[in-house]
Write a protein that holds these residues in place. Structure first.
Motif, PDB file in Angstrom:
ATOM      1  N   ALA A  92      19.623 -38.122  28.442  1.00 23.49           N
ATOM      2  CA  ALA A  92      19.618 -36.829  27.779  1.00 23.49           C
ATOM      3  C   ALA A  92      20.008 -37.056  26.321  1.00 23.49           C
ATOM      4  CB  ALA A  92      20.612 -35.897  28.461  1.00 23.49           C
ATOM      5  N   ARG A  93      19.223 -36.478  25.409  1.00 21.26           N
ATOM      6  CA  ARG A  93      19.486 -36.704  23.990  1.00 21.26           C
ATOM      7  C   ARG A  93      20.140 -35.491  23.364  1.00 21.26           C
ATOM      8  NH1 ARG A  93      14.301 -39.190  21.053  1.00 21.26           N
ATOM      9  NH2 ARG A  93      13.468 -40.468  22.752  1.00 21.26           N
ATOM     10  N   HIS A  95      18.816 -33.688  21.494  1.00 22.45           N
ATOM     11  CA  HIS A  95      17.767 -32.704  21.274  1.00 22.45           C
ATOM     12  C   HIS A  95      18.066 -31.385  21.962  1.00 22.45           C
ATOM     13  CE1 HIS A  95      14.264 -33.787  19.047  1.00 22.45           C
ATOM     14  NE2 HIS A  95      14.606 -35.027  19.278  1.00 22.45           N
ATOM     15  N   PRO A  96      17.735 -30.317  21.323  1.00 21.62           N
ATOM     16  CA  PRO A  96      18.070 -29.018  21.921  1.00 21.62           C
ATOM     17  C   PRO A  96      17.057 -28.572  22.963  1.00 21.62           C
ATOM     18  CG  PRO A  96      17.117 -28.700  19.758  1.00 21.62           C
ATOM     19  CD  PRO A  96      17.092 -30.182  20.024  1.00 21.62           C
ATOM     20  N   HIS A  97      16.640 -29.472  23.849  1.00 20.56           N
ATOM     21  CA  HIS A  97      15.725 -29.094  24.926  1.00 20.56           C
ATOM     22  C   HIS A  97      16.486 -29.020  26.230  1.00 20.56           C
ATOM     23  CE1 HIS A  97      12.296 -29.573  22.416  1.00 20.56           C
ATOM     24  NE2 HIS A  97      12.507 -30.853  22.211  1.00 20.56           N
ATOM     25  N   VAL A  99      17.214 -29.948  29.854  1.00 17.49           N
ATOM     26  CA  VAL A  99      16.918 -31.203  30.546  1.00 17.49           C
ATOM     27  C   VAL A  99      16.510 -30.926  31.992  1.00 17.49           C
ATOM     28  CG1 VAL A  99      17.840 -33.424  31.292  1.00 17.49           C
ATOM     29  CG2 VAL A  99      18.538 -32.457  29.097  1.00 17.49           C
ATOM     30  N   GLN A 141      12.768 -31.425  28.366  1.00 25.39           N
ATOM     31  CA  GLN A 141      13.039 -32.845  28.348  1.00 25.39           C
ATOM     32  C   GLN A 141      13.177 -33.298  29.805  1.00 25.39           C
ATOM     33  OE1 GLN A 141      16.745 -35.339  26.346  1.00 25.39           O
ATOM     34  NE2 GLN A 141      16.379 -33.272  25.755  1.00 25.39           N
ATOM     35  N   ILE A 144      14.779 -38.805  34.197  1.00 29.34           N
ATOM     36  CA  ILE A 144      14.792 -39.234  35.601  1.00 29.34           C
ATOM     37  C   ILE A 144      16.171 -39.788  35.924  1.00 29.34           C
ATOM     38  CG2 ILE A 144      13.747 -40.824  37.261  1.00 29.34           C
ATOM     39  CD1 ILE A 144      11.162 -40.668  35.574  1.00 29.34           C
TER      40      ILE A 144
ATOM     41  N   MET B  37      18.574 -47.885  40.427  1.00 31.59           N
ATOM     42  CA  MET B  37      19.055 -46.863  41.356  1.00 31.59           C
ATOM     43  C   MET B  37      20.313 -47.321  42.108  1.00 31.59           C
ATOM     44  SD  MET B  37      17.004 -44.363  40.822  1.00 31.59           S
ATOM     45  CE  MET B  37      15.581 -44.294  39.704  1.00 31.59           C
ATOM     46  N   TYR B 164      15.117 -44.614  44.643  1.00 30.32           N
ATOM     47  CA  TYR B 164      15.357 -43.347  43.943  1.00 30.32           C
ATOM     48  C   TYR B 164      15.821 -42.275  44.921  1.00 30.32           C
ATOM     49  CZ  TYR B 164      13.559 -38.848  42.040  1.00 30.32           C
ATOM     50  OH  TYR B 164      13.390 -37.538  41.651  1.00 30.32           O
ATOM     51  N   PRO B 176      22.020 -33.092  35.654  1.00 28.83           N
ATOM     52  CA  PRO B 176      20.894 -33.318  34.762  1.00 28.83           C
ATOM     53  C   PRO B 176      21.226 -33.146  33.285  1.00 28.83           C
ATOM     54  CG  PRO B 176      20.586 -31.328  36.077  1.00 28.83           C
ATOM     55  CD  PRO B 176      21.757 -32.058  36.639  1.00 28.83           C
ATOM     56  N   ASP B 177      22.221 -32.345  32.944  1.00 31.18           N
ATOM     57  CA  ASP B 177      22.498 -32.143  31.522  1.00 31.18           C
ATOM     58  C   ASP B 177      23.978 -32.384  31.221  1.00 31.18           C
ATOM     59  OD1 ASP B 177      21.529 -29.640  29.082  1.00 31.18           O
ATOM     60  OD2 ASP B 177      22.591 -31.518  28.893  1.00 31.18           O
ATOM     61  N   PRO B 178      24.325 -33.648  30.988  1.00 31.52           N
ATOM     62  CA  PRO B 178      25.740 -33.951  30.819  1.00 31.52           C
ATOM     63  C   PRO B 178      26.249 -33.687  29.402  1.00 31.52           C
ATOM     64  CG  PRO B 178      24.435 -35.967  30.753  1.00 31.52           C
ATOM     65  CD  PRO B 178      23.475 -34.810  30.808  1.00 31.52           C
ATOM     66  N   ARG B 179      25.348 -33.347  28.484  1.00 34.25           N
ATOM     67  CA  ARG B 179      25.806 -33.106  27.111  1.00 34.25           C
ATOM     68  C   ARG B 179      26.668 -31.856  27.065  1.00 34.25           C
ATOM     69  NH1 ARG B 179      20.874 -31.712  24.343  1.00 34.25           N
ATOM     70  NH2 ARG B 179      20.266 -31.165  26.446  1.00 34.25           N
ATOM     71  N   ARG B 228      22.447 -22.478  20.011  1.00 36.17           N
ATOM     72  CA  ARG B 228      23.752 -23.125  19.884  1.00 36.17           C
ATOM     73  C   ARG B 228      24.465 -22.518  18.666  1.00 36.17           C
ATOM     74  NH1 ARG B 228      20.300 -24.762  23.676  1.00 36.17           N
ATOM     75  NH2 ARG B 228      20.545 -26.923  24.316  1.00 36.17           N
ATOM     76  N   GLU B 231      22.719 -23.297  15.454  1.00 31.23           N
ATOM     77  CA  GLU B 231      21.432 -22.602  15.367  1.00 31.23           C
ATOM     78  C   GLU B 231      21.620 -21.131  15.047  1.00 31.23           C
ATOM     79  OE1 GLU B 231      18.859 -25.332  18.527  1.00 31.23           O
ATOM     80  OE2 GLU B 231      20.099 -23.681  19.273  1.00 31.23           O
TER      81      GLU B 231
END
Lengths: 247, 247
Positions: A92-93, A95-97, A99, A141, A144, B37, B164, B176-179, B228, B231
């Motif tokens: 995950a980057r 980037h504001p997408h 995920v 985004q 996997i 995996m 997987y 999925p989104d750890p940010r 955000r 933004e």
């Protein structure tokens, strides 16, 4: 639309877009991975080497998918008419997408991709991944899920995993056990259990006090094995051996 | 056991067993697929060529998994202590084994594999698949769902897909989104909507009869974008441009 048509629609309208793939072998492996999961629309944006013998060698039986690949100069030529564009990143980057995991991405594609709304999933060059500029064309985004300490999925493996999830999400996977197995009916099973019990009694195997418990154990054991018709005959033969041995 | 220990246990106690793999490159690709995996126990039964440069080349960052592979002469040396053995076949066979999909196979492994009960999944030679004799050592059959007209999964791809599913089934996949994204709070959003509305009124953009509907549309649009903190500042600046333009 029937479920069958819907799933055909998904397969037809999900594009796999490889941006500047470096190794032609990977392009072939991607074509093969796609075809195993009923995907056929492969786009190559500025491939480093294509067509190529290495690509053909790795495609094995998916030469049709490989040869049908669209080679384009600009990303927009691959996705201009798409109404859903998803970019794949190893992690995950910033980037504001939003995920998506491979599974949720596939479910989204299965819901949204159709003839009037093609969709695309982008994969960047092997070493560097998608550029920020390519990510700007995306609304989601895809990341996997992988070992946090070793996220090094091969390009073809990443396409394989996503294609597999799309195949499942679009309801194309056949039932896991399509063989027609002929099981004996319940009377046949009862007949066998009686045969077994009678034989065990005749050989004085069953202690009267524990007879019921032992018979019940046998029933559970053979019931769990769920013998086929032929196998039940085999079991009858074994019981007959027990009968004879004692005479 | 904590969930973390459970999943570590699964990874540690599921073995991938390749029987007579023909191409050493595939062995390397399998090691890489496993490591992505979190699987580490690779067994090679009579590999045609191993160790091999090709295997190392394809393993990339998974040399540790490759070098830790156990090379054995007999299948029983790989699985003798396993309490669950599953054989992989490209298509459901006439074999009397219950057929598992990759997902249900992974769920079974995640439930059953532990330190006292290691489990193994067998993969046969590339061209021929598992022999009937090898299948006799199995209690279940794994058939990965594929295109019925092109079931030609590469050996490493098959291992990748199963690994997987095991990774997901054992609960090791990170969210999925750890940010950590910092969103403005609801008062900040309200402040922005008021700013926008006031500006649009001052520019005579809002027709009085449709004012409420239009404002509501804007709220929905910007709400969906879920800006955000940074933004939202940007949006305020854009609104300020609209203010000034009219002076």
């Amino acid at each position: 639309l029937s479920p069958h048509e819907t799933s055909k629609n998904v397969s037809k309208n999900v594009r796999i877009v490889l941006i500047e793939p470096r190794h032609p072998g990977n392009i072939g492996a991607v074509a093969r991975a796609m075809k195993t999961m009923c995907l056929a629309k492969l786009y190559l944006v500025r491939p480093v080497e294509f067509p190529s013998f290495d690509a053909e060698r790795r495609a094995v039986g998916a030469l049709d998918t490989l040869n049908a690949a669209s080679v384009v100069e600009r990303l927009e030529d691959a996705i201009g008419d798409c109404r859903l564009v998803i970019g794949t990143t190893a992690r995950a980057r910033a980037h504001p997408h939003p995920v998506l995991s491979a599974r949720s991405c596939a479910e989204k594609l299965a819901r949204e991709a159709n003839d009037r709304a093609p969709a695309a999933v982008l994969f960047g060059p092997e070493r560097t991944g998608l550029s920020n500029r390519d990510m700007d064309a995306c609304t989601f985004q895809l990341t996997i899920p992988t070992n946090p300490e070793f996220a090094s999925l091969n390009l073809a493996s990443a396409v394989q995993l996503l294609s597999y999830e799309i195949f499942l999400a679009s309801g194309q996977a056949p039932a896991p056990d399509p063989r027609s197995v002929e099981y004996p009916n319940q009377s046949d099973m009862e007949f066998f259990y009686k045969h077994l019990e009678k034989t065990l009694v005749s050989r004085n195997f069953l202690d009267e006090a524990r007879r019921e418990v032992t018979v019940s154990k046998m029933r559970r054991l053979f019931g769990r094995a769920r013998p086929r018709i032929g196998e039940l005959k085999l079991l009858h033969s074994l019981v007959k051996l027990m009968e004879r041995d004692g005479r």
